[in-house]
Design a protein around this motif. Sequence first.
Motif, short mmCIF file in Angstrom:
data_model
loop_
_atom_site.label_atom_id
_atom_site.label_comp_id
_atom_site.label_asym_id
_atom_site.label_seq_id
_atom_site.Cartn_x
_atom_site.Cartn_y
_atom_site.Cartn_z
N HIS A 42 0.84 -1.23 -0.09
CA HIS A 42 -0.15 -0.05 -0.09
C HIS A 42 0.86 1.26 -0.03
CE1 HIS A 42 -3.39 -2.59 0.93
NE2 HIS A 42 -2.67 -3.15 1.81
N TYR A 43 2.07 1.22 0.48
CA TYR A 43 2.82 2.61 0.74
C TYR A 43 4.03 2.22 -0.29
CZ TYR A 43 0.19 3.30 4.72
OH TYR A 43 -0.84 3.86 5.59
N GLN A 44 4.56 3.28 -0.86
CA GLN A 44 5.74 3.72 -1.81
C GLN A 44 7.06 3.50 -0.71
OE1 GLN A 44 4.43 2.80 -5.02
NE2 GLN A 44 6.20 4.18 -5.62
N ASN A 45 6.96 4.27 0.28
CA ASN A 45 7.85 4.57 1.17
C ASN A 45 7.53 4.08 2.81
OD1 ASN A 45 9.38 6.32 -0.75
ND2 ASN A 45 7.46 7.29 -0.65
N ILE A 46 8.60 3.04 3.14
CA ILE A 46 8.25 2.59 4.35
C ILE A 46 9.84 2.68 5.12
CG2 ILE A 46 7.97 0.23 5.74
CD1 ILE A 46 6.64 -0.80 3.16
N LEU A 47 9.46 3.11 6.30
CA LEU A 47 10.73 3.11 7.51
C LEU A 47 10.46 2.10 8.42
CD1 LEU A 47 13.35 4.29 8.05
CD2 LEU A 47 12.10 5.77 9.80
N ILE A 48 11.42 1.03 8.64
CA ILE A 48 11.37 -0.07 9.69
C ILE A 48 12.36 0.44 10.79
CG2 ILE A 48 11.52 -2.31 10.15
CD1 ILE A 48 10.98 -2.75 7.20
N VAL A 49 11.68 0.71 12.21
CA VAL A 49 12.56 1.02 13.38
C VAL A 49 12.40 0.00 14.16
CG1 VAL A 49 12.97 2.72 14.81
CG2 VAL A 49 12.14 3.65 12.83
N ALA A 50 13.73 -0.64 14.53
CA ALA A 50 13.57 -1.45 15.55
C ALA A 50 14.96 -1.89 15.97
CB ALA A 50 13.03 -2.96 14.98
N PRO A 51 15.09 -2.34 17.13
CA PRO A 51 16.41 -2.59 17.80
C PRO A 51 17.07 -3.50 16.92
CG PRO A 51 14.78 -2.72 19.51
CD PRO A 51 13.95 -2.58 18.15
N THR A 52 18.42 -3.75 17.26
CA THR A 52 19.34 -4.82 16.92
C THR A 52 18.85 -6.04 17.18
OG1 THR A 52 21.37 -3.51 17.19
CG2 THR A 52 21.57 -5.78 16.95
N GLY A 53 18.81 -7.09 16.24
CA GLY A 53 18.25 -8.41 16.46
C GLY A 53 16.63 -8.63 16.20
N ALA A 54 15.86 -7.52 15.54
CA ALA A 54 14.73 -7.79 15.24
C ALA A 54 14.35 -8.39 13.99
CB ALA A 54 14.01 -6.32 15.38
N GLY A 55 15.61 -8.71 13.01
CA GLY A 55 15.07 -9.19 11.86
C GLY A 55 14.63 -8.30 10.87
N LYS A 56 15.36 -7.00 10.91
CA LYS A 56 14.90 -5.95 9.98
C LYS A 56 15.45 -6.08 8.50
CE LYS A 56 17.15 -2.55 12.26
NZ LYS A 56 17.35 -3.03 13.58
N THR A 57 16.47 -7.22 8.38
CA THR A 57 16.92 -7.33 7.10
C THR A 57 15.87 -8.26 6.23
OG1 THR A 57 19.20 -7.37 7.60
CG2 THR A 57 18.72 -8.62 5.71
N GLU A 58 15.35 -9.36 6.91
CA GLU A 58 14.14 -10.13 6.55
C GLU A 58 13.05 -9.28 6.16
OE1 GLU A 58 16.14 -10.77 9.17
OE2 GLU A 58 17.09 -12.77 8.57
N ALA A 59 12.72 -8.28 6.81
CA ALA A 59 11.56 -7.45 6.77
C ALA A 59 11.67 -6.85 5.52
CB ALA A 59 11.47 -6.63 8.04
N ALA A 60 12.87 -6.40 5.25
CA ALA A 60 13.05 -5.53 3.69
C ALA A 60 13.35 -6.52 2.66
CB ALA A 60 14.39 -4.85 4.01
N ILE A 61 13.79 -7.62 2.81
CA ILE A 61 14.01 -8.47 1.87
C ILE A 61 12.95 -9.14 1.37
CG2 ILE A 61 15.40 -10.54 0.75
CD1 ILE A 61 17.06 -8.10 1.11
N LEU A 62 12.02 -9.72 2.12
CA LEU A 62 11.01 -10.61 2.00
C LEU A 62 10.00 -10.04 0.83
CD1 LEU A 62 10.36 -12.54 5.06
CD2 LEU A 62 11.15 -13.22 2.90
N PRO A 63 9.42 -8.63 1.05
CA PRO A 63 8.67 -7.90 0.11
C PRO A 63 9.33 -7.86 -1.33
CG PRO A 63 8.58 -6.71 1.91
CD PRO A 63 9.63 -7.61 2.26
N VAL A 64 10.57 -7.66 -1.37
CA VAL A 64 11.26 -7.59 -2.53
C VAL A 64 11.27 -8.86 -3.31
CG1 VAL A 64 13.53 -7.23 -3.81
CG2 VAL A 64 12.76 -5.52 -1.97
#
Length: 935
Positions: A42-64
Amino acid sequence: MEGVELRRLSNLLQEELIKGLERLGYKTLNYIQVKSLEASRHYQNILIVAPTGAGKTEAAILPVLRDLINEGGEPIFAIYISPLRALNRDIYDRMIELFQMFGFEAEIRHGDTPQKTRKKIAEKPPHFLITTPETAQFLLVDKRYREKLRNIRWVIVDEVHELLDDKRGAQLSLALERLRLIAPNLKIIGLSATLKDPYTALRLLSGRRGGTVIEWQERKIYEISIEELGNEANLEERVEKVASYCRDGGVIVFTNTRDTAELIGRILTHEYGLNVRVHHGSLSRAEREEAERLFKEGRIDAIIATSSLELGVDIGYARLVVQFGSPKQAIKLVQRVGRAGHSLLEKSRGVIVPLFLEDAVESAVLARRSVNGDLEEQAPHEKPLDVLAHQIAGLVLEYREISLEKLYDVVTRSLPFENLSLKELIDLLEFMRSIGIIRFSNGNITMGRRTISYYYSSASMIPESFSFDVVEMASRRIIGSLDYSFASLIGKGKIIILGGKAWNVEEVDIEANKVYVTENIHEFGEPPIWTGMTLPVDRKVAREVASLYRRIAENMSSSGELEKLRRMYGLPEEAFKKTVELVGKTLEALGTVPSEKNTLVELVRNRDKTLVLVHSYLGTKGNNLLAFLLADAYRGYTGSSAKYFSDPYRVLLVSESYVPPGKLREILVEGLKWKLRFLSDVIRESNSYLIEFTHVASKMGIIDIKKSRPEPGVLSNIRRKLVGTPVDAEAIRATIFEHFDLRSVEEFLQDIERGKRPIIIKELNDLTPLAQLIFEKPTVKAGVVASDIPASGIIQAIIKRIENSHVLLYCINCGQWWQTIKVADYHLFSKCPRCGSRALAVLRPYEEEKIKILEKWRRKENLSADEKKFVEKARQSASLVLSYGYPAVFVLAGHGVGPTTAKNILSKGVSMEALARNVLQAEANYTRTRKYWEE
């Protein structure tokens, strides 16, 4: 927060992707990973904010990956931009298997990529390209990539918090606007550690467009404790505390500087037998990667790191983070302690080992703010003209011609440039035209003779750095070098440490790239730092420290309330007791206590010196500017120069001219107001401006410091000619942004004028205990000692310094025993263990090789004149030790103090204060006359 089973996410992920994830060991996805999959629809631009170890990399890679599978996208489908090259390899290693599982390729392309690999990537680009902000600048103008860039659907920007208040962030923001001109349907996902204001970070990536922020919903649990102070003068005691935590393994030790990391790593290895590795940006990539691998495999006890491990490099499980010294910033402390604990659900444990009393107080305030999520604000650069000039050249390279109207529209979509006026843009274009970077006429911008060379040579916004030669004035020999940027932190009167010795800075010649020094009278000093290693304390932290002192003073009569305060801030009992005593003594001396609600000024006349100490609490950058402006105003009112020093909590001026309280009040108000009115002129006189001017002139194509240093005098001529130009304007703006806090100083003056912080001037015989905390900071302490101001706090510092010095004891009686000891440990070695004699000669540790001269003397062999002189010196020192014991050893440990001088000092009295004062004077005399002595 429980994860969602993969099988329940069939509405968000394809069956084949679910199976692929299961094969790689994934069973569930967490909150931010699920929310990212939902929001990306739904959004063109997303910012994911979380501490170290939250799995941010997977959160960015999976939609791609989901979109790539759905669309069968053409290369280049996505770009992953990380500000740290080490992260590029880490991301590649973690994600390559997932991409290859579905027949897609991933590659890394940055400055270190071999030419052969670059050519291969250009000829056959991957679906997923991992790169840096700088390399992205080259991809945008490379004809081989142009068509492939049109295929881009996704850009992932990692570690946004590292870019937010950096020129690299402003550069990337404009680069994304340029990329959107090529790929209009671009989607962006930003990844960041915890931020005070995530929506500003989102706007850096999205420009004027909308977007959404996904934040980790459950508060990460941190447990941060402060170690007891113990003996403040004993470094070994602090390192021993670090060692005690490291013995059980799984520990990351963070330091604020690389030299400290090296020192602690060496001590832990050689003194405590621990298996540790050091990790910082000046080490090679191979060294860093080996340290990461060994820690991840559990084969070392600890890893000693700087900010190089704050970022998301995967080093496996850490059970504890030890912070050596105050972390200076709550946001840094959260990022560092967050590396402990295997998951977000596990408590992250951290321990701060403070280095001195106010370090402990500051650490307690930062720990409390960290746990409460009260972090420092990060603001982007506003209208950095060197960044803009480079991006204009890039747009011209891409399109060969662009209209002023179109350029203005593109540029002002970017957050850092949204308030850029058309006049400011035109002024910059005219300047760029005048130096041949572009052509600008009839409202159109086209290529100039230097467009290509300028764009490629100025792509990096990381400041270029080269070194100063450090020259000893007496002999004119070069004793070493300092980082170029370090010049902004030093000046006449500062003390630096180089080659194991302390040196007094006599002159900083920016034009000749030389620092002229003389050997100092003591061992205090500031070790050279690498670029970007200083961490400023925020003004809100400084105000809370002031508030804590005030609340202690207000509750001095209530032990119950004081205990509540201690528990609230988690200060250990002994450190809190010392703080209460210090506040009590200050209250007794002043009748009040300096706080965030007043402007308390201490005025001290000490022989031929005047000390003005302002308790201002403006933080590091605010007090940097306040000290600089007040020293300039003081000179204007008195005609006499004033040395200036500052820490986050107070400002100290030292001058030979006394001013009465009424005149001092005028300097603090009218003088400060006058200097703020002509701020640009004042700032141009600072070393900070000279450094920033050099960087800006380089980034704007005026000079090329990557090839060679500017010749002496060249920069002066350039600066004079460019006053009032965009180069000068950007250098002033960057100086204020990077080194000073103008807003704090302006508000400080306003508060004084409105009566919110009334000025209270107290004339005293000596600085109060709270004021003397400024001497705990090595840079300030060194400058004051160099000025020969024997305040009581300095005397205690001198005593501590000599007690921690080393001497070589040699038994004159039997000649069979010698030992290098710390002066404070003399009671353990007060007599020879071989013969029991107390006739021990006091030598320098480096004189151990001269013991062979004493052996020749004992064998009654012929001695040269110099050898006879050395023997006599040893005999006289042994005689003094026999007569005076410890006081003699203490005095003989003084720099340049020989037996004759020592005998004179000892005859004047043997109280520790008297000895310290007289040793200090003797050291000063030695330093002044040393250049006339034959070595």
